[in-house]
Design a protein around this motif. Structure first.
Motif, PDB file in Angstrom:
ATOM      1  N   THR A   1       0.855  -1.191   0.000  1.00  0.00           N
ATOM      2  CA  THR A   1       0.000   0.000   0.000  1.00  0.00           C
ATOM      3  C   THR A   1       0.889   1.239   0.000  1.00  0.00           C
ATOM      4  O   THR A   1       1.994   1.230   0.549  1.00  0.00           O
ATOM      5  CB  THR A   1      -0.928   0.055   1.234  1.00  0.00           C
ATOM      6  OG1 THR A   1      -0.142   0.216   2.431  1.00  0.00           O
ATOM      7  CG2 THR A   1      -1.760  -1.220   1.342  1.00  0.00           C
ATOM      8  N   LYS A   2       0.399   2.291  -0.647  1.00  0.00           N
ATOM      9  CA  LYS A   2       1.117   3.557  -0.678  1.00  0.00           C
ATOM     10  C   LYS A   2       0.132   4.673  -0.955  1.00  0.00           C
ATOM     11  O   LYS A   2      -0.656   4.604  -1.908  1.00  0.00           O
ATOM     12  CB  LYS A   2       2.196   3.540  -1.765  1.00  0.00           C
ATOM     13  CG  LYS A   2       3.045   4.804  -1.809  1.00  0.00           C
ATOM     14  CD  LYS A   2       3.885   4.957  -0.558  1.00  0.00           C
ATOM     15  CE  LYS A   2       4.727   6.226  -0.568  1.00  0.00           C
ATOM     16  NZ  LYS A   2       5.518   6.373   0.685  1.00  0.00           N
ATOM     17  N   SER A   3       0.168   5.702  -0.111  1.00  0.00           N
ATOM     18  CA  SER A   3      -0.731   6.850  -0.263  1.00  0.00           C
ATOM     19  C   SER A   3       0.083   8.121  -0.409  1.00  0.00           C
ATOM     20  O   SER A   3       1.166   8.254   0.178  1.00  0.00           O
ATOM     21  CB  SER A   3      -1.664   6.980   0.942  1.00  0.00           C
ATOM     22  OG  SER A   3      -2.505   5.850   1.055  1.00  0.00           O
TER      23      SER A   3
ATOM     24  N   ASP B   1      -4.930   6.990  -2.280  1.00  0.00           N
ATOM     25  CA  ASP B   1      -4.337   5.654  -2.310  1.00  0.00           C
ATOM     26  C   ASP B   1      -3.815   5.346  -3.716  1.00  0.00           C
ATOM     27  O   ASP B   1      -4.594   5.142  -4.642  1.00  0.00           O
ATOM     28  CB  ASP B   1      -5.364   4.597  -1.899  1.00  0.00           C
ATOM     29  CG  ASP B   1      -5.775   4.726  -0.439  1.00  0.00           C
ATOM     30  OD1 ASP B   1      -4.965   5.252   0.351  1.00  0.00           O
ATOM     31  OD2 ASP B   1      -6.897   4.309  -0.092  1.00  0.00           O
TER      32      ASP B   1
ATOM     33  N   ASN C   1      -3.117  -0.210  -3.268  1.00  0.00           N
ATOM     34  CA  ASN C   1      -4.087  -0.683  -2.282  1.00  0.00           C
ATOM     35  C   ASN C   1      -4.066  -2.209  -2.202  1.00  0.00           C
ATOM     36  O   ASN C   1      -5.000  -2.883  -2.616  1.00  0.00           O
ATOM     37  CB  ASN C   1      -5.487  -0.172  -2.650  1.00  0.00           C
ATOM     38  CG  ASN C   1      -6.517  -0.473  -1.581  1.00  0.00           C
ATOM     39  OD1 ASN C   1      -6.186  -0.735  -0.429  1.00  0.00           O
ATOM     40  ND2 ASN C   1      -7.784  -0.443  -1.965  1.00  0.00           N
TER      41      ASN C   1
ATOM     42  N   ASP D   1       3.792   2.118   2.547  1.00  0.00           N
ATOM     43  CA  ASP D   1       3.130   2.347   3.839  1.00  0.00           C
ATOM     44  C   ASP D   1       2.970   1.028   4.590  1.00  0.00           C
ATOM     45  O   ASP D   1       3.062   0.979   5.811  1.00  0.00           O
ATOM     46  CB  ASP D   1       1.761   3.003   3.629  1.00  0.00           C
ATOM     47  CG  ASP D   1       1.882   4.391   3.028  1.00  0.00           C
ATOM     48  OD1 ASP D   1       2.939   5.036   3.228  1.00  0.00           O
ATOM     49  OD2 ASP D   1       0.941   4.825   2.335  1.00  0.00           O
TER      50      ASP D   1
END
Length: 290
Positions: free
Chosen positions: A44-46, A51, A54, A90
């Protein structure tokens, strides 16, 4: 048929079944390793509350040319950036060769044999094509003041320089750009820069290459040459994960395809399997995907 023949036929069948079981249990018999070379799990990375990734999950088998596709904004380049250490995730993990490399810096992932290229070639514009290749190999001794005065120390540098030069020249010949060896890299065409970037990445002796749109902006002639070189390397055992928007190219040349949509893994499989999935068509045409 005699009883003896029945026994012989039964034994032969059992041997065939045993051979099949052995091949399944020992993938080395088919040239494939037992474990994936690259394993991406639940990334995950925002960015600013948006987002980008996901829960991206997939793996890549050694010695294969695998395609990573998806509509614009699906998260393909962000996935590459996280895998190669440009961005830390993340959450989630990246394993390469069985080792956890999550969040390692790009130079650390490269030193482990996981190397990437970029959509826009990043050559050293004021250096020659040959110098661009020679600067790439890791663990070079290099020039220092003490090496210039200590007896015998300069010889080690010279030997290494000669070895790197020979490797670089072989790479130039392999990519058919040896005639550009003394040309400043900044003077190359877009396609020639892509050839140079791939050649420079290979000077790092990577176990796996992440290619981010290597054919973008390349004319058909150079695209064919670049693709031919990639397939030759694949046939020699090199592993590739390729982001590309040309669906025909992906479906024709990749052995396995990963489809992303809205920051997650949508489908993985052979080109035939992927093309038969309705959700893949919906993703590209803007439909609702469950």
């Amino acid at each position: 048929m005699t009883a003896s023949s029945d026994v012989d036929a039964t034994d032969e069948t059992e041997l065939d079944d045993a051979d099949a079981d052995e091949r399944a249990a020992d993938p080395d018999a088919t040239g494939r390793p037992a474990e994936p070379l690259l394993e991406v799990d639940s990334l995950t990375k925002s960015f600013g509350g948006i987002d980008a990734l996901n829960g991206v999950t997939f793996d890549v088998t050694a010695g294969m040319l695998t395609g990573l596709i998806g509509p614009n904004g699906a998260g393909k380049s962000t996935t590459f950036n996280v895998i190669s250490g440009v961005f830390p995730p993340d959450s989630g993990t990246v394993r390469f060769g069985g080792e956890d490399v999550t969040g390692l810096a790009p130079n650390e992932t490269a030193s482990r044999g996981l190397v990437r290229t970029f959509q826009m070639a990043r050559e050293f514009r004021n250096m020659t094509v040959l110098e661009n290749l020679m600067v790439a190999p890791k663990a070079q001794v290099g020039e220092t003041a003490w090496r210039s005065v200590l007896p015998g120390a300069r010889g080690a540098v010279s030997d290494q320089e000669e070895e790197v030069f020979e490797r670089a020249w072989s790479m130039l010949e392999f990519f058919d750009i040896d005639h550009l060896a003394l040309e400043n890299a900044g003077n190359l065409s877009g396609g020639q820069r892509k050839l140079l970037e791939l050649a420079r990445a290979l000077m790092l002796d990577p176990e796996m290459l992440l290619l981010d749109e290597p054919f973008a902006g390349v004319n058909p002639s150079l695209e064919s040459k670049l693709l031919e070189r990639i397939e030759t390397l694949r046939d020699r055992g090199q592993t590739f994960l390729l982001v590309e928007h040309d669906m025909d190219l992906i479906m024709e040349h990749c052995e396995r395809v990963i489809v992303m949509h809205q920051g997650r893994t949508l489908v993985t499989g052979t080109p035939e399997e992927v093309q038969s999935q309705e959700e893949v068509v919906e993703a590209y045409l803007g439909g609702n995907v469950a």
